[in-house]
Design an enzyme around this catalytic site. Structure first.
Site, PDB file in Angstrom:
ATOM      1  N   LYS A 115       0.935  -1.226   0.047  1.00  0.00           N
ATOM      2  CA  LYS A 115       0.079  -0.018  -0.092  1.00  0.00           C
ATOM      3  C   LYS A 115       0.980   1.246  -0.100  1.00  0.00           C
ATOM      4  O   LYS A 115       0.316   2.188  -0.722  1.00  0.00           O
ATOM      5  CB  LYS A 115      -0.843   0.117   1.315  1.00  0.00           C
ATOM      6  N   LYS A 197      -3.829 -10.834  -6.849  1.00  0.00           N
ATOM      7  CA  LYS A 197      -5.105 -11.004  -6.319  1.00  0.00           C
ATOM      8  C   LYS A 197      -6.211 -10.102  -7.079  1.00  0.00           C
ATOM      9  O   LYS A 197      -5.909  -8.959  -7.372  1.00  0.00           O
ATOM     10  CB  LYS A 197      -5.213 -10.945  -4.761  1.00  0.00           C
ATOM     11  N   LYS A 200     -10.361  -4.640  -5.101  1.00  0.00           N
ATOM     12  CA  LYS A 200     -11.465  -3.810  -5.395  1.00  0.00           C
ATOM     13  C   LYS A 200     -10.663  -2.430  -5.612  1.00  0.00           C
ATOM     14  O   LYS A 200     -11.242  -1.599  -6.147  1.00  0.00           O
ATOM     15  CB  LYS A 200     -12.393  -3.411  -4.232  1.00  0.00           C
TER      16      LYS A 200
HETATM   17  P1  ATP Z   1      -7.921  -3.778  -1.191  1.00  0.00           P
HETATM   18  O1  ATP Z   1      -7.733  -4.570  -2.583  1.00  0.00           O
HETATM   19  O2  ATP Z   1      -8.615  -2.621  -1.703  1.00  0.00           O
HETATM   20  O3  ATP Z   1      -6.960  -3.728  -0.262  1.00  0.00           O
HETATM   21  P2  ATP Z   1      -9.454  -6.031  -0.448  1.00  0.00           P
HETATM   22  O4  ATP Z   1     -10.282  -6.320  -1.875  1.00  0.00           O
HETATM   23  O5  ATP Z   1      -8.259  -6.766   0.046  1.00  0.00           O
HETATM   24  O6  ATP Z   1      -9.081  -4.629  -0.570  1.00  0.00           O
HETATM   25  P3  ATP Z   1     -10.486  -6.223   2.137  1.00  0.00           P
HETATM   26  O7  ATP Z   1     -11.555  -5.182   2.618  1.00  0.00           O
HETATM   27  O8  ATP Z   1      -9.369  -5.596   2.631  1.00  0.00           O
HETATM   28  O9  ATP Z   1     -10.513  -5.801   0.591  1.00  0.00           O
HETATM   29  O10 ATP Z   1     -10.734  -7.448   2.261  1.00  0.00           O
HETATM   30  C1  ATP Z   1     -11.969  -8.116   2.794  1.00  0.00           C
HETATM   31  C2  ATP Z   1     -11.936  -9.744   3.016  1.00  0.00           C
HETATM   32  O11 ATP Z   1     -11.712 -10.045   1.762  1.00  0.00           O
HETATM   33  C3  ATP Z   1     -10.641 -10.152   3.467  1.00  0.00           C
HETATM   34  O12 ATP Z   1     -11.219 -11.329   4.380  1.00  0.00           O
HETATM   35  C4  ATP Z   1      -9.909 -10.519   2.571  1.00  0.00           C
HETATM   36  O13 ATP Z   1      -8.888 -11.560   2.924  1.00  0.00           O
HETATM   37  C5  ATP Z   1     -10.828 -11.031   1.312  1.00  0.00           C
HETATM   38  N1  ATP Z   1     -10.418 -10.868  -0.045  1.00  0.00           N
HETATM   39  C6  ATP Z   1     -10.042  -9.595  -0.604  1.00  0.00           C
HETATM   40  N2  ATP Z   1      -9.745  -9.814  -1.727  1.00  0.00           N
HETATM   41  C7  ATP Z   1      -9.738 -11.225  -1.926  1.00  0.00           C
HETATM   42  C8  ATP Z   1      -9.361 -12.111  -3.249  1.00  0.00           C
HETATM   43  N3  ATP Z   1      -8.977 -11.659  -4.120  1.00  0.00           N
HETATM   44  N4  ATP Z   1      -9.484 -13.618  -2.820  1.00  0.00           N
HETATM   45  C9  ATP Z   1      -9.996 -14.011  -1.611  1.00  0.00           C
HETATM   46  N5  ATP Z   1     -10.235 -13.285  -0.642  1.00  0.00           N
HETATM   47  C10 ATP Z   1     -10.118 -11.965  -0.631  1.00  0.00           C
END
Ligand code: ATP
Ligand code: LTN
Length: 334
Positions: A115, A197, A200
């Protein structure tokens, strides 16, 4: 709560639009675990401001996320669904835990490194101590398990380390939490760069399927998903794009990778991509309907927000008071 079930805590940030990765990696497991545990599901809006947010947008997204929790099947009568910022104990415990966390530990966090690189104009102290606030979230509720995607493994480990350090000094104050990673969907990858991964905050809209995408959007993104020139539907390291599509299909249809390989043996990528899109849409359709229905019921959502914040604050304050006493803060005069 009334019974002595084990406690589950998890949270999601109200930043960006939720992706299929968030759903398959986290939300779906939350729903399936919710009968077995005493659950707290938080919208971690305090974590969100570690990256600059537009205030109006953040407020809207936080509400949309809470609505989505309910729409995905979390009953707010049985699960505590609330905003982190409505329970001041989170920030208060985080401060105390900051004083029990070493900079060396925080320096090792890969999410911070990622980040900080992405937001090099705003490497703030909150971004750095983000895992300490997350530890406070979890430890406040004496949580036994924390269902998250595998990208959060390091954050759960530091939470356990902080809790053990504190317990060694002051006695058994905190329950040591275990992470819970679902069988499928623990790591859904980008449709465009399958070694990254699905996120969002990805700038390429074709890389992620958003939970609010229309059936046509889903179909278009699946058709465009990066694959390879091998031409066989196999679940292996050499075919990361295909492997991801198999994971997505399998998680949506509750099938193992081997079952998916068998189902599509001899079929082409085009047919498989259509099937993936249909599988995703079959999961999103009921979600869209439920969210649309809930959004119309403003009074109901407001009552959930108020009641659940009170419930969460009650549980959280019990731990906070104990911790304050342990570290030597003067008792309150009544
Ligand atoms: P950002 O990508 O903006 O950092 P994020 O998509 O990781 O955010 P978070 O709110 O940080 O979103 O994560 C919410 C939950 O979703 C967490 O438990 C995280 O591990 C899970 N998660 C996020 N992206 C994935 C993914 N690509 N596959 C599986 N689980 C995910
Ligand atoms: N960092 C988490 C969000 C989060 C969380 C938590 C998850 C904040 N506090 C407590 C589980 C438990 C993430 O998903 N990126």
């Amino acid at each position: 709560m009334l019974d002595n079930r084990k406690v589950l805590f998890s949270g999601m940030q109200a930043t960006g639009n939720l992706t299929l990765g968030n759903y398959l990696g986290a939300l779906k497991n939350w729903v399936s675990l919710s009968d077995e545990y005493d659950c707290f599901y938080c919208v971690v809006d305090e974590h969100s401001i570690t990256v600059r947010q537009d205030p109006g947008v953040l407020r809207k997204r936080a509400r949309a996320l809470l609505t989505l929790y309910i729409g995905a099947g979390l009953d707010p009568e049985k699960n505590c669904l609330y905003y982190q910022s409505h329970v001041s104990a989170h920030a208060e415990l985080a401060w105390i835990l900051n004083c029990f966390t070493y900079m060396g530990e925080l320096n090792r966090m890969t999410q911070f490194k990622d980040k900080a690189e992405k937001h090099s104009d705003n490497i703030n102290a909150g971004l750095y101590t983000y895992p300490v606030l997350m530890a406070a979230d979890i430890l406040l509720f004496q949580s036994d398990i924390v269902p998250v995607g595998s990208d959060q493994k390091q954050h759960i480990e530091i939470t356990r380390d902080i809790a053990e350090r504190f317990n060694n000094l002051y006695g058994d104050v905190f329950t040591i939490p275990e992470p819970y990673f679902g069988k499928t969907g623990a790591r859904i990858m980008s449709l465009q760069e399958p070694e990254k991964k699905m996120s969002k905050s990805d700038e390429n809209p074709n890389a992620s399927i958003y939970l609010m995408d229309s059936p046509d959007d889903v179909l278009r993104k699946c058709k465009r998903a990066v694959t390879d020139s091998i031409g066989e539907i196999r679940y292996c390291e050499e075919q990361p794009g295909l492997r991801n599509l198999i994971d997505i299909y399998g998680a949506c249809m509750e099938k193992s990778p081997a079952e998916v390989e068998k189902e599509f043996a001899g079929k082409g990528y085009g047919d498989f991509k259509l099937a993936v899109a249909e599988a995703v849409n079959s999961v999103l359709r009921p979600l869209h309907e439920e969210v649309a229905r809930l959004e119309k019921d403003k009074a109901y959502i407001d009552s959930v927000i108020k009641n659940n914040a009170e419930r969460a604050a009650y549980a959280a304050n019990k731990t906070l008071r104990k911790v304050q006493k342990k570290v030597g803060f003067p008792e309150r005069v009544r």
